[in-house]
Design a protein around this motif. Structure first.
Motif, PDB file in Angstrom:
ATOM      1  N   PHE A 101     -39.663  30.195 -14.675  1.00  0.00           N
ATOM      2  CA  PHE A 101     -38.490  30.746 -15.343  1.00  0.00           C
ATOM      3  C   PHE A 101     -38.599  30.561 -16.847  1.00  0.00           C
ATOM      4  CE2 PHE A 101     -37.323  29.444 -11.117  1.00  0.00           C
ATOM      5  CZ  PHE A 101     -36.570  30.499 -10.630  1.00  0.00           C
ATOM      6  N   ARG A 102     -38.200  31.581 -17.590  1.00  0.00           N
ATOM      7  CA  ARG A 102     -38.154  31.503 -19.048  1.00  0.00           C
ATOM      8  C   ARG A 102     -36.764  31.024 -19.458  1.00  0.00           C
ATOM      9  NH1 ARG A 102     -39.717  37.218 -21.051  1.00  0.00           N
ATOM     10  NH2 ARG A 102     -38.192  37.779 -19.440  1.00  0.00           N
ATOM     11  N   VAL A 103     -36.714  29.959 -20.230  1.00  0.00           N
ATOM     12  CA  VAL A 103     -35.444  29.304 -20.554  1.00  0.00           C
ATOM     13  C   VAL A 103     -35.101  29.498 -22.026  1.00  0.00           C
ATOM     14  CG1 VAL A 103     -34.274  27.071 -20.713  1.00  0.00           C
ATOM     15  CG2 VAL A 103     -35.744  27.582 -18.744  1.00  0.00           C
ATOM     16  N   ALA A 107     -27.286  29.156 -19.543  1.00  0.00           N
ATOM     17  CA  ALA A 107     -27.221  30.149 -18.470  1.00  0.00           C
ATOM     18  C   ALA A 107     -28.566  30.270 -17.745  1.00  0.00           C
ATOM     19  CB  ALA A 107     -26.801  31.499 -19.037  1.00  0.00           C
ATOM     20  N   SER A 108     -29.656  30.070 -18.476  1.00  0.00           N
ATOM     21  CA  SER A 108     -30.981  30.106 -17.851  1.00  0.00           C
ATOM     22  C   SER A 108     -31.122  28.996 -16.821  1.00  0.00           C
ATOM     23  CB  SER A 108     -32.069  29.963 -18.912  1.00  0.00           C
ATOM     24  OG  SER A 108     -31.983  30.952 -19.905  1.00  0.00           O
ATOM     25  N   LEU A 109     -30.602  27.821 -17.146  1.00  0.00           N
ATOM     26  CA  LEU A 109     -30.685  26.695 -16.222  1.00  0.00           C
ATOM     27  C   LEU A 109     -29.831  26.945 -14.985  1.00  0.00           C
ATOM     28  CD1 LEU A 109     -30.605  23.615 -18.632  1.00  0.00           C
ATOM     29  CD2 LEU A 109     -32.530  25.041 -17.911  1.00  0.00           C
ATOM     30  N   GLU A 110     -28.676  27.545 -15.175  1.00  0.00           N
ATOM     31  CA  GLU A 110     -27.815  27.863 -14.029  1.00  0.00           C
ATOM     32  C   GLU A 110     -28.498  28.866 -13.111  1.00  0.00           C
ATOM     33  OE1 GLU A 110     -24.904  28.027 -11.260  1.00  0.00           O
ATOM     34  OE2 GLU A 110     -25.232  26.527 -12.836  1.00  0.00           O
ATOM     35  N   LEU A 111     -29.235  29.808 -13.695  1.00  0.00           N
ATOM     36  CA  LEU A 111     -29.982  30.785 -12.906  1.00  0.00           C
ATOM     37  C   LEU A 111     -31.020  30.084 -12.028  1.00  0.00           C
ATOM     38  CD1 LEU A 111     -30.732  33.784 -12.309  1.00  0.00           C
ATOM     39  CD2 LEU A 111     -32.358  33.611 -14.208  1.00  0.00           C
ATOM     40  N   PRO A 147     -37.226  24.938 -24.982  1.00  0.00           N
ATOM     41  CA  PRO A 147     -36.160  24.119 -25.580  1.00  0.00           C
ATOM     42  C   PRO A 147     -36.056  22.744 -24.917  1.00  0.00           C
ATOM     43  CG  PRO A 147     -35.200  25.753 -24.110  1.00  0.00           C
ATOM     44  CD  PRO A 147     -36.672  26.046 -24.168  1.00  0.00           C
ATOM     45  N   TRP A 148     -36.807  21.784 -25.431  1.00  0.00           N
ATOM     46  CA  TRP A 148     -36.868  20.458 -24.808  1.00  0.00           C
ATOM     47  C   TRP A 148     -35.496  19.793 -24.739  1.00  0.00           C
ATOM     48  CZ3 TRP A 148     -41.444  18.374 -28.238  1.00  0.00           C
ATOM     49  CH2 TRP A 148     -42.605  19.111 -27.954  1.00  0.00           C
ATOM     50  N   ASP A 149     -34.689  19.940 -25.792  1.00  0.00           N
ATOM     51  CA  ASP A 149     -33.380  19.276 -25.795  1.00  0.00           C
ATOM     52  C   ASP A 149     -32.510  19.790 -24.660  1.00  0.00           C
ATOM     53  OD1 ASP A 149     -33.297  21.790 -26.985  1.00  0.00           O
ATOM     54  OD2 ASP A 149     -31.695  21.251 -28.390  1.00  0.00           O
ATOM     55  N   LEU A 150     -32.606  21.062 -24.365  1.00  0.00           N
ATOM     56  CA  LEU A 150     -31.837  21.649 -23.279  1.00  0.00           C
ATOM     57  C   LEU A 150     -32.355  21.193 -21.916  1.00  0.00           C
ATOM     58  CD1 LEU A 150     -29.535  23.735 -22.740  1.00  0.00           C
ATOM     59  CD2 LEU A 150     -31.338  25.470 -22.574  1.00  0.00           C
ATOM     60  N   LEU A 151     -33.656  21.002 -21.826  1.00  0.00           N
ATOM     61  CA  LEU A 151     -34.284  20.660 -20.550  1.00  0.00           C
ATOM     62  C   LEU A 151     -34.230  19.171 -20.234  1.00  0.00           C
ATOM     63  CD1 LEU A 151     -37.386  22.995 -20.893  1.00  0.00           C
ATOM     64  CD2 LEU A 151     -35.555  23.229 -19.200  1.00  0.00           C
ATOM     65  N   ALA A 152     -33.972  18.347 -21.219  1.00  0.00           N
ATOM     66  CA  ALA A 152     -33.902  16.900 -20.999  1.00  0.00           C
ATOM     67  C   ALA A 152     -32.835  16.588 -19.955  1.00  0.00           C
ATOM     68  CB  ALA A 152     -33.587  16.182 -22.304  1.00  0.00           C
ATOM     69  N   GLY A 153     -33.244  15.940 -18.892  1.00  0.00           N
ATOM     70  CA  GLY A 153     -32.312  15.570 -17.841  1.00  0.00           C
ATOM     71  C   GLY A 153     -32.010  16.684 -16.848  1.00  0.00           C
TER      72      GLY A 153
END
Length: 211
Positions: A101-103, A107-111, A147-153
Motif C-alpha cells: 500500500f502507498r501511504v 486515510a491510507s492507514l484506515e484503508l 511518512p515514518w511519523d505517521l507509520l510509527a506505532g
C-alpha cells in the motif's frame, strides 16, 4: 531482529551477492512496466543461481490470481507481493500474501486496516502488509521516503514491512522510528534501475542489522 528484503533483483550475480550478505528475501519483479521486470527465463536464471535456503518473493501488479499461483509453483516463491484493490479471489498457498500500500495520510492507514479485516473475513488474510511512499502514478522503487511519523506505532493486525526511499544512510533511523517487522529496499542500493551496487547492498545490510 528486523528482516531485510532486497527487491528488484535482475541478475544471478546480484541475487547471490545479496543472499551472501545475509538478505532474508530476494524480490523478483514480474510487473512488465517496471525497469526491474523479469522475464520467465531471467527469473529461472536467478532461481538456479541462488544458494540453498534463499527465500523468494514475487512482485505482481494486476496479474490474474491463477497466473500468480502458477508462477508461485513454477519458481518456488515463498511470498507474493501485490498492489491490490481488493482481497484476492483465492489463496496463494504455499506462498504467503503481502499486499503493498502507498501511504500519504491517515486515510491510507484506515484503508489498510479495512483491507486486512476484509481479507481475514474472506479467508485469505495476508501474512503481512508492505507500506510504501505514495508517488502519483508510480508503484514502488521511486526512492521517495514513506511518512515514518505517521507509520510509527501503526498496527494493522499483521506484521508491517517498511519500504520507500530506504538507503544505507537512513535505514537505521527508519527502523528506530517505525519499528517494522521487515524492511524492503530496491532503488536505495542500486547504481542504476535493476542493477545493485555491491557496496551499497553490504552497507544496507550492516546498517539494518546494527539497528
Amino acid at each position: 531482529m528486523v528482516r531485510v528484503k532486497i527487491c528488484g533483483i535482475t541478475t544471478p550475480s546480484d541475487a547471490t551477492f545479496a543472499a551472501e550478505c545475509g538478505a532474508d528475501a530476494i524480490g523478483l519483479n514480474f510487473y512488465p512496466k517496471s525497469p526491474r521486470f523479469l522475464t520467465p527465463d531471467g527469473a529461472e536464471d536467478i532461481v538456479r543461481a541462488l544458494p540453498p535456503f534463499s527465500t523468494l518473493v514475487g512482485l505482481f501488479v494486476g496479474t490474474p490470481d491463477d497466473e500468480v499461483a502458477n508462477t508461485v509453483r513454477g519458481f518456488g516463491l515463498r511470498a507474493v507481493q501485490s498492489y491490490p484493490e481488493r482481497p484476492p479471489g483465492r489463496s496463494y498457498f504455499p506462498a504467503a500474501h503481502v499486499p503493498a500500500f502507498r501511504v500519504r495520510d491517515a486515510a491510507s492507514l484506515e484503508l489498510i486496516t479495512r483491507y486486512v479485516r476484509a481479507a481475514r473475513t474472506a479467508g485469505v488474510a495476508p501474512a503481512a502488509v508492505l507500506v510504501d511512499a505514495h508517488v502519483e502514478g508510480k508503484l514502488g522503487g521511486t526512492g521517495h521516503v514513506a511518512p515514518w511519523d505517521l507509520l510509527a506505532g501503526f498496527d494493522p493486525g499483521v506484521p508491517v514491512v517498511l519500504a520507500g526511499g530506504l538507503t544505507p544512510d537512513n535505514v537505521a533511523d527508519a527502523i528506530r522510528a517505525v519499528r517494522p517487522w521487515a524492511v524492503d529496499v530496491a532503488s536505495g542500493v542500486e547504481s542504476a534501475p535493476g542493477r545493485k551496487d555491491p557496496a551499497r547492498v553490504r552497507a544496507f545490510m550492516q546498517a539494518a542489522r546494527a539497528a
